[in-house]
Design a protein around this motif. Structure first.
Motif, PDB file in Angstrom:
ATOM      1  N   ALA A 338       0.836  -1.208   0.000  1.00  0.00           N
ATOM      2  CA  ALA A 338       0.000   0.000   0.000  1.00  0.00           C
ATOM      3  C   ALA A 338       0.869   1.256   0.000  1.00  0.00           C
ATOM      4  O   ALA A 338       0.579   2.239  -0.701  1.00  0.00           O
ATOM      5  CB  ALA A 338      -0.932  -0.007   1.213  1.00  0.00           C
ATOM      6  N   ILE A 339       1.927   1.230   0.791  1.00  0.00           N
ATOM      7  CA  ILE A 339       2.826   2.385   0.851  1.00  0.00           C
ATOM      8  C   ILE A 339       3.583   2.528  -0.461  1.00  0.00           C
ATOM      9  O   ILE A 339       3.776   3.644  -0.978  1.00  0.00           O
ATOM     10  CB  ILE A 339       3.789   2.249   2.040  1.00  0.00           C
ATOM     11  CG1 ILE A 339       3.007   2.380   3.353  1.00  0.00           C
ATOM     12  CG2 ILE A 339       4.899   3.291   1.965  1.00  0.00           C
ATOM     13  CD1 ILE A 339       3.838   2.180   4.603  1.00  0.00           C
ATOM     14  N   ARG A 341       2.553   1.566  -3.397  1.00  0.00           N
ATOM     15  CA  ARG A 341       1.604   2.040  -4.403  1.00  0.00           C
ATOM     16  C   ARG A 341       1.407   3.550  -4.270  1.00  0.00           C
ATOM     17  O   ARG A 341       1.389   4.285  -5.263  1.00  0.00           O
ATOM     18  CB  ARG A 341       0.265   1.307  -4.250  1.00  0.00           C
ATOM     19  CG  ARG A 341      -0.704   1.540  -5.398  1.00  0.00           C
ATOM     20  CD  ARG A 341      -2.030   0.846  -5.118  1.00  0.00           C
ATOM     21  NE  ARG A 341      -1.889  -0.587  -5.062  1.00  0.00           N
ATOM     22  CZ  ARG A 341      -1.924  -1.399  -6.115  1.00  0.00           C
ATOM     23  NH1 ARG A 341      -2.061  -0.881  -7.318  1.00  0.00           N
ATOM     24  NH2 ARG A 341      -1.805  -2.709  -5.969  1.00  0.00           N
ATOM     25  N   ALA A 342       1.263   4.022  -3.028  1.00  0.00           N
ATOM     26  CA  ALA A 342       1.083   5.458  -2.794  1.00  0.00           C
ATOM     27  C   ALA A 342       2.309   6.240  -3.249  1.00  0.00           C
ATOM     28  O   ALA A 342       2.191   7.341  -3.800  1.00  0.00           O
ATOM     29  CB  ALA A 342       0.812   5.710  -1.312  1.00  0.00           C
ATOM     30  N   ARG A 343       3.489   5.655  -3.058  1.00  0.00           N
ATOM     31  CA  ARG A 343       4.723   6.331  -3.460  1.00  0.00           C
ATOM     32  C   ARG A 343       4.774   6.500  -4.977  1.00  0.00           C
ATOM     33  O   ARG A 343       5.113   7.572  -5.484  1.00  0.00           O
ATOM     34  CB  ARG A 343       5.925   5.513  -2.972  1.00  0.00           C
ATOM     35  CG  ARG A 343       7.280   6.123  -3.273  1.00  0.00           C
ATOM     36  CD  ARG A 343       7.554   7.354  -2.415  1.00  0.00           C
ATOM     37  NE  ARG A 343       7.620   7.010  -1.015  1.00  0.00           N
ATOM     38  CZ  ARG A 343       8.745   6.675  -0.366  1.00  0.00           C
ATOM     39  NH1 ARG A 343       9.887   6.617  -1.022  1.00  0.00           N
ATOM     40  NH2 ARG A 343       8.719   6.416   0.927  1.00  0.00           N
ATOM     41  N   GLU A 345       2.258   6.543  -7.049  1.00  0.00           N
ATOM     42  CA  GLU A 345       1.200   7.476  -7.455  1.00  0.00           C
ATOM     43  C   GLU A 345       1.645   8.915  -7.257  1.00  0.00           C
ATOM     44  O   GLU A 345       1.290   9.807  -8.029  1.00  0.00           O
ATOM     45  CB  GLU A 345      -0.085   7.174  -6.675  1.00  0.00           C
ATOM     46  CG  GLU A 345      -0.739   5.862  -7.095  1.00  0.00           C
ATOM     47  CD  GLU A 345      -1.936   5.485  -6.226  1.00  0.00           C
ATOM     48  OE1 GLU A 345      -2.154   6.193  -5.207  1.00  0.00           O
ATOM     49  OE2 GLU A 345      -2.619   4.496  -6.548  1.00  0.00           O
ATOM     50  N   GLN A 346       2.432   9.147  -6.214  1.00  0.00           N
ATOM     51  CA  GLN A 346       2.969  10.482  -5.968  1.00  0.00           C
ATOM     52  C   GLN A 346       3.865  10.923  -7.120  1.00  0.00           C
ATOM     53  O   GLN A 346       3.793  12.071  -7.584  1.00  0.00           O
ATOM     54  CB  GLN A 346       3.761  10.454  -4.659  1.00  0.00           C
ATOM     55  CG  GLN A 346       4.535  11.722  -4.363  1.00  0.00           C
ATOM     56  CD  GLN A 346       5.437  11.555  -3.148  1.00  0.00           C
ATOM     57  OE1 GLN A 346       5.232  10.682  -2.308  1.00  0.00           O
ATOM     58  NE2 GLN A 346       6.456  12.386  -3.061  1.00  0.00           N
ATOM     59  N   LYS A 349       1.704  11.683 -10.264  1.00  0.00           N
ATOM     60  CA  LYS A 349       0.965  12.938 -10.181  1.00  0.00           C
ATOM     61  C   LYS A 349       1.868  14.145 -10.386  1.00  0.00           C
ATOM     62  O   LYS A 349       1.419  15.201 -10.834  1.00  0.00           O
ATOM     63  CB  LYS A 349       0.272  13.039  -8.813  1.00  0.00           C
ATOM     64  CG  LYS A 349      -0.895  12.077  -8.648  1.00  0.00           C
ATOM     65  CD  LYS A 349      -1.502  12.180  -7.256  1.00  0.00           C
ATOM     66  CE  LYS A 349      -2.650  11.194  -7.085  1.00  0.00           C
ATOM     67  NZ  LYS A 349      -3.211  11.216  -5.716  1.00  0.00           N
TER      68      LYS A 349
END
Length: 352
Positions: A338-339, A341-343, A345-346, A349
């Protein structure tokens, strides 16, 4: 080759062209957890958790699996259906040939690799972009200065990187990678290693990559975090070969995770580098999508740097800042999918 170019239908043979192994050569080395993960991905086997747990209880490893018959699987405790499917699959594995990374070189190959990641395009510009975190490096950084001097020594002894042979290109690339690793280790205090001509056997392809960068976890365990492919000019071919190398590296990392470290979500990411020694391109690989940097990074490696190295210093520093940033990010990120994936996505973006 320009970014718009696609690989030609034929290409010269590289030194990697060796007899292609079967998938069995990789599976034979699997430990129990690696074998279970490999079988779990084969959805048409329709194995449930109870079936896979039998492999763990019976301590079945890759070598056992390949030599097992339907009756052997029944003796392990599996029902008739799964036993028959596994016996058939073991036979398929022993016969399946893996492709060499260097065999990915045609227009059709390129389009096929792009489709694996949902990209309908015939050039690398169709690959979506990402903006990596970079690490600020000062002009007087000792590793930067050492790298500049070493590049000039190579230039003085061996000549320009332009139109050079593979050995000379790799000499330049290796020097820049070593400087990046020294800086990354100094900043992160983490163990990072660089291994040239490293063999990676994936589920579809196999071969030796020019350079593998690994995060050393302990004396017996390490994780692939970045793969570098050196190419003379054929950029599209370099991209698709590097992407297949990254896919194999992802599967290798997944198989090596201990059961206690495994997550239901298999998301992860790695970085790839495609370089001619002068031009540097960066890839972010995830099992769902691939991304590339839009910015152009160029290290001038012509003989005029022996007289004036100001441009070399400026451009080399930009490349080192990207590579060090990628390595710093990948060795420090938490193992949680999860972390991770968030990284990613950052970084997506942030793209311009």
């Amino acid at each position: 080759m320009s970014e718009q170019s696609t690989p030609a239908s034929t290409s010269t043979t590289t030194t990697e062209e060796n007899p292609t192994p079967t998938l069995a050569e990789a599976v034979r080395k699997f430990k129990t957890d690696e074998l279970i993960d490999f079988l779990r991905k084969e959805e048409d086997l329709e194995l449930d958790d109870d079936d896979l747990e039998i492999f763990r209880k019976q301590k079945v490893i890759g070598r056992d699996f390949l030599n097992s018959t339907k009756q052997d699987f029944r003796d392990y405790g599996l029902k008739g259906g799964p036993a028959k499917r596994l016996a058939d699959f073991a036979k398929e594995v022993k016969e399946k040939k893996l492709r060499a990374y260097s065999s990915y070189k045609t227009r059709k190959d390129f389009e096929g690799v792009m489709r694996k990641f949902g990209i309908d395009g015939k050039n690398i510009k169709k690959i979506p972009s990402f903006s990596p975190e970079t690490e600020k490096i000062e002009d007087n950084d000792k590793e930067l200065q050492y790298c500049i001097n070493h590049l000039k020594y190579i230039m003085s002894d061996l000549g320009s990187a332009a139109d050079s042979n593979e050995a000379l290109r790799c000499e330049y690339i290796s020097t820049i990678l070593h400087a990046s690793l020294h800086i990354a280790r100094r900043i992160t205090k983490k163990r990072i290693s660089l291994e040239p001509e490293f063999e990676i056997i994936g589920d579809e392809a196999t071969g030796r990559v020019d350079f593998a960068i690994k995060k050393v976890l302990d004396t017996l365990d390490e994780e692939l975090i970045c793969i570098t492919e050196g190419k003379q000019s054929d950029l599209a071919k370099g991209y698709m070969q590097n992407i297949m190398q990254l896919e194999s590296s992802y599967h290798t990392n997944t198989r090596k995770r201990k059961a206690s470290e495994a997550f239901d979500d298999k998301f992860d990411y790695l970085y790839g580098i495609v370089s001619t020694a002068t031009d540097w391109h960066f890839i972010m690989y995830t099992p769902e999508k691939i991304y590339r940097t839009k910015a152009t990074y160029n290290v001038p490696l012509a003989e005029d740097i022996l007289e004036d190295d100001a441009e070399l210093c400026r451009n080399l520093k930009k490349v080192l800042e990207v590579i060090v940033g990628l390595l710093k990010d990948r060795v420090n990120v938490d193992d949680s999918p999860a972390i991770k994936r968030a990284r990613t996505e950052q970084y997506i973006k942030k793209r311009k």
